[in-house]
Design a protein around this motif. Structure first.
Motif, PDB file in Angstrom:
ATOM      1  N   LEU A 100      68.895  20.885 116.920  1.00 51.69           N
ATOM      2  CA  LEU A 100      69.492  21.619 115.798  1.00 51.69           C
ATOM      3  C   LEU A 100      68.590  22.763 115.350  1.00 51.69           C
ATOM      4  CD1 LEU A 100      70.893  18.649 113.675  1.00 51.69           C
ATOM      5  CD2 LEU A 100      72.110  20.095 115.306  1.00 51.69           C
ATOM      6  N   ASP A 101      67.280  22.544 115.366  1.00 54.06           N
ATOM      7  CA  ASP A 101      66.356  23.620 115.013  1.00 54.06           C
ATOM      8  C   ASP A 101      66.478  24.780 116.004  1.00 54.06           C
ATOM      9  OD1 ASP A 101      65.467  22.123 112.875  1.00 54.06           O
ATOM     10  OD2 ASP A 101      63.686  21.363 113.923  1.00 54.06           O
ATOM     11  N   ALA A 102      66.608  24.456 117.289  1.00 56.74           N
ATOM     12  CA  ALA A 102      66.743  25.503 118.306  1.00 56.74           C
ATOM     13  C   ALA A 102      68.072  26.240 118.164  1.00 56.74           C
ATOM     14  CB  ALA A 102      66.629  24.883 119.698  1.00 56.74           C
ATOM     15  N   LEU A 103      69.151  25.510 117.886  1.00 51.50           N
ATOM     16  CA  LEU A 103      70.445  26.163 117.666  1.00 51.50           C
ATOM     17  C   LEU A 103      70.376  27.090 116.458  1.00 51.50           C
ATOM     18  CD1 LEU A 103      72.868  23.138 118.244  1.00 51.50           C
ATOM     19  CD2 LEU A 103      72.447  25.034 119.813  1.00 51.50           C
ATOM     20  N   THR A 104      69.678  26.670 115.415  1.00 44.62           N
ATOM     21  CA  THR A 104      69.529  27.506 114.225  1.00 44.62           C
ATOM     22  C   THR A 104      68.768  28.779 114.555  1.00 44.62           C
ATOM     23  OG1 THR A 104      69.546  25.538 112.807  1.00 44.62           O
ATOM     24  CG2 THR A 104      68.647  27.565 111.863  1.00 44.62           C
ATOM     25  N   GLU A 105      67.732  28.657 115.370  1.00 40.53           N
ATOM     26  CA  GLU A 105      66.936  29.830 115.752  1.00 40.53           C
ATOM     27  C   GLU A 105      67.789  30.866 116.481  1.00 40.53           C
ATOM     28  OE1 GLU A 105      63.056  30.962 118.566  1.00 40.53           O
ATOM     29  OE2 GLU A 105      63.618  28.854 118.228  1.00 40.53           O
ATOM     30  N   HIS A 106      68.729  30.397 117.300  1.00 41.13           N
ATOM     31  CA  HIS A 106      69.535  31.302 118.113  1.00 41.13           C
ATOM     32  C   HIS A 106      70.977  31.388 117.622  1.00 41.13           C
ATOM     33  CE1 HIS A 106      66.208  31.725 120.870  1.00 41.13           C
ATOM     34  NE2 HIS A 106      66.084  30.424 120.918  1.00 41.13           N
ATOM     35  N   ARG A 107      71.160  31.159 116.336  1.00 43.51           N
ATOM     36  CA  ARG A 107      72.487  31.169 115.710  1.00 43.51           C
ATOM     37  C   ARG A 107      73.229  32.476 115.965  1.00 43.51           C
ATOM     38  NH1 ARG A 107      73.352  33.263 110.283  1.00 43.51           N
ATOM     39  NH2 ARG A 107      75.272  32.431 109.331  1.00 43.51           N
ATOM     40  N   GLY A 108      72.551  33.614 115.794  1.00 47.33           N
ATOM     41  CA  GLY A 108      73.211  34.903 115.956  1.00 47.33           C
ATOM     42  C   GLY A 108      73.690  35.146 117.375  1.00 47.33           C
ATOM     43  N   LEU A 109      72.906  34.749 118.365  1.00 51.53           N
ATOM     44  CA  LEU A 109      73.307  34.937 119.758  1.00 51.53           C
ATOM     45  C   LEU A 109      74.481  34.035 120.112  1.00 51.53           C
ATOM     46  CD1 LEU A 109      73.027  36.072 122.576  1.00 51.53           C
ATOM     47  CD2 LEU A 109      71.121  34.481 122.967  1.00 51.53           C
ATOM     48  N   LEU A 110      74.448  32.790 119.667  1.00 50.80           N
ATOM     49  CA  LEU A 110      75.575  31.889 119.916  1.00 50.80           C
ATOM     50  C   LEU A 110      76.864  32.464 119.324  1.00 50.80           C
ATOM     51  CD1 LEU A 110      73.692  28.578 119.105  1.00 50.80           C
ATOM     52  CD2 LEU A 110      74.688  29.119 121.337  1.00 50.80           C
ATOM     53  N   ALA A 111      76.764  33.007 118.111  1.00 50.12           N
ATOM     54  CA  ALA A 111      77.949  33.590 117.467  1.00 50.12           C
ATOM     55  C   ALA A 111      78.434  34.814 118.231  1.00 50.12           C
ATOM     56  CB  ALA A 111      77.631  33.945 116.012  1.00 50.12           C
ATOM     57  N   LEU A 112      77.515  35.664 118.691  1.00 47.57           N
ATOM     58  CA  LEU A 112      77.919  36.866 119.422  1.00 47.57           C
ATOM     59  C   LEU A 112      78.620  36.496 120.730  1.00 47.57           C
ATOM     60  CD1 LEU A 112      77.925  39.938 119.592  1.00 47.57           C
ATOM     61  CD2 LEU A 112      75.639  39.820 120.625  1.00 47.57           C
ATOM     62  N   LEU A 113      78.137  35.464 121.420  1.00 47.13           N
ATOM     63  CA  LEU A 113      78.816  35.005 122.635  1.00 47.13           C
ATOM     64  C   LEU A 113      80.238  34.545 122.312  1.00 47.13           C
ATOM     65  CD1 LEU A 113      75.858  33.072 124.306  1.00 47.13           C
ATOM     66  CD2 LEU A 113      76.867  35.219 125.103  1.00 47.13           C
ATOM     67  N   LEU A 114      80.413  33.864 121.183  1.00 51.49           N
ATOM     68  CA  LEU A 114      81.755  33.428 120.789  1.00 51.49           C
ATOM     69  C   LEU A 114      82.677  34.621 120.530  1.00 51.49           C
ATOM     70  CD1 LEU A 114      81.135  30.424 118.353  1.00 51.49           C
ATOM     71  CD2 LEU A 114      81.862  30.350 120.734  1.00 51.49           C
ATOM     72  N   VAL A 115      82.144  35.670 119.939  1.00 47.68           N
ATOM     73  CA  VAL A 115      82.967  36.858 119.689  1.00 47.68           C
ATOM     74  C   VAL A 115      83.521  37.383 121.018  1.00 47.68           C
ATOM     75  CG1 VAL A 115      82.964  39.244 118.894  1.00 47.68           C
ATOM     76  CG2 VAL A 115      81.755  37.504 117.568  1.00 47.68           C
ATOM     77  N   TRP A 116      82.652  37.560 122.001  1.00 47.14           N
ATOM     78  CA  TRP A 116      83.089  38.152 123.260  1.00 47.14           C
ATOM     79  C   TRP A 116      83.938  37.197 124.093  1.00 47.14           C
ATOM     80  CZ3 TRP A 116      83.427  42.990 124.274  1.00 47.14           C
ATOM     81  CH2 TRP A 116      82.563  43.901 123.660  1.00 47.14           C
TER      82      TRP A 116
END
Length: 513
Positions: A100-116
């Motif tokens: 969960l800490d790692a997902l939080t660190e890369h939250r913005g990238l995960l969200a950007l992948l979802l957009v595309w």
């Protein structure tokens, strides 16, 4: 004259891909993602081409495995399961918390992948990531009493989920299942989300969480992911046709299962007058273009209130903001505030547009049809996956829009004169996940709500899948197997006392929580 829009700085697909390669080089190769099984990233499978629904540009497609390799992956997951299930809870908790800490660190990238990959506006993509993280953290903090007197299943949990909520549904389920002592398997959805899921699973695998991620045709992999004797539980989220085949398989095998299927969620209006409240909620019901299992695409309205309903509904639906999720006026502007972007692909857009045209040809009355002129697009971009909001009165009974969930920004309205007609129209799909009845009289709500065949029924307010301790399930054909949410999610993927009957909708019994 509308301003010319441009892509927000640093948000292109090549930008997202380069960042993914840098964060998890073990899981990404040049122009493709890898499968994860036997504790390692495997460069196998046939990578299919894919395009983004946002603008039709090429993105990474799923590396599809054959049935033989998928079964090898399941056997390897069983070996992981046999080790993981004996790991002390504190160790499992620590590894999931680190994930969960790692997902939080890369939250913005995960969200950007979802957009595309699936076309979510930035606000909703971030919410999908945040709900996964916050929801699993609730279990990390409080799972111990939920596991008292319970043990992991005999084999790993196999997860087959739809594309619309890769993080808050699929990754959330994987991590809670692992926290409860099970190795977990996920099949990437065919229609999108493979890069986001690959990154999330890479972060989990680094922390030692026993996760398997594979891609492939549902028909080809079902023998391994559903029927294989090594599988301890099947968790499915998707449509009724595919769900029915899975339900038949798990029933024949007596296998633990959680099958969330679609239903036509309805909103009834009966002896109601609080129109300002309804106007305020209408735009929220269009979040992500109604591409979610708890969307409300059908309004059932008392005939003599129809004029007042339209006066509340139409001004609200005309405010909807649609367009490219990353298109801004200046490159460094904030992300655009949109209600939705594209539907999942151009084929789905055409299907919806054809259904609307056919319904009108057969007698449905178009009450509202937005035009692309009102949407926010980049100059010359491909817009084939975009559907503008549509509202139809009285779709004909021969139309799919009459009885099935459209999974797109299409509302239908049915007029009724009696309470019996109201209930019949609200129960048109033989079971639903959620429903709402707007009525001024609490006694009327208390009398009618139990007759609406939905797992959750709101009084003048929408219901949702829920997080943390909120339970979730479905009635009728919308759900098969154990209910989830709160401690029920843990109970669904663990064994309790001998003879235990889990709350759920099973062939032999239905037990509500």
């Amino acid at each position: 004259m509308a301003p010319t829009l441009t892509l927000k700085t640093g948000t292109s697909w090549p930008d997202a891909w380069r960042r993914s390669l840098a964060v998890a080089p073990e899981a990404f190769r040049d122009d493709r993602v890898l499968n994860l099984w036997n504790g390692a990233w495997q460069e196998d499978g046939r990578a299919l081409p894919a395009v983004s629904p946002v603008d039709g540009s090429p993105i990474a497609g799923p590396p599809r495995l054959d049935a033989t390799t998928a079964h090898r992956a399941v056997c390897a997951a069983l070996d992981q399961h046999r080790s993981w299930r004996h790991l002390p809870l504190e160790e499992r908790r620590a590894r999931v918390a680190a994930t969960l800490d790692a997902l939080t660190e890369h939250r913005g990238l995960l969200a950007l992948l979802l957009v595309w990959e699936i076309g979510k506006p930035w606000r909703l993509a971030q919410a999908d990531v945040d709900r996964a993280i916050d929801g699993v953290r609730w279990y990390v903090d409080g799972v111990e009493p939920m596991l008292a007197g319970r043990s992991p299943l005999d084999g790993p949990v196999s997860n087959i989920a739809s594309w619309n909520y890769p993080m808050s549904v699929l990754v959330h389920a994987l991590l809670v299942q692992a926290l409860a002592g099970n190795a977990v398997i996920a099949k990437t959805p065919t229609d999108g989300g493979v890069a986001c899921l690959t990154l999330a699973c890479a972060l989990a695998a680094r922390e030692g969480v026993p996760v398997t991620l594979v891609s492939g045709s549902g028909g080809e992999l079902s023998q391994a992911l559903v029927r294989a004797p090594e599988i301890g539980c099947v968790s499915f989220v998707g449509g009724r046709d595919t769900g029915a085949a899975v339900a038949t398989a798990v029933a024949d095998l007596g296998k633990r299962h959680v099958l969330e299927q679609e239903g036509l969620n309805t909103w009834g209006i009966w002896n109601y007058s609080d129109w300002d409240t309804l106007t305020a909620v209408i735009p929220k019901l269009f979040d992500y273009g109604k591409q979610r299992c708890t969307a409300y695409p059908r309004f059932v309205v008392q005939r003599h209130l129809f004029d007042a309903f339209l006066a509340a509904y139409l001004p609200a639906v005309r405010t909807l903001r649609v367009g490219h999720p990353l298109a801004v006026e200046q490159p460094d502007d904030p992300y655009p505030q949109l209600d939705f972007g594209p539907v999942i692909n151009a084929a789905k857009a055409k299907e919806l547009q054809d259904q609307v045209a056919e319904a009108i040809d057969r007698g449905a009355v178009p009450l509202h049809r937005a035009t692309p002129d009102d949407a926010r697009f980049l100059p010359g971009q491909d817009t084939s996956a975009y559907v503008q909001p549509v509202t139809l009165l009285n779709p004909p009974s021969s139309s799919p829009l009459h009885h099935a969930e459209p999974f797109g920004p299409v509302d239908t309205i049915v007029l009724v004169d009696t309470e019996a007609e109201l209930l019949a129209a609200m129960n048109a799909s033989n079971g639903a996940l959620v429903a709402t009845l707007s009525t001024d009289d609490r006694a009327t709500y208390d009398r009618l709500a139990p007759q609406i065949r939905a797992f959750k029924v709101g009084h003048g307010a929408p219901r949702s899948r829920g997080d943390r301790d909120e339970l979730f399930g479905g009635l009728g054909a919308s759900w098969r197997g154990a209910f989830v949410g709160g401690d029920l999610l843990v109970r669904a993927v663990t064994r309790g006392p001998q003879g235990e009957r889990l709350p759920g909708n099973f062939p032999e019994y239905q037990l509500l929580p």
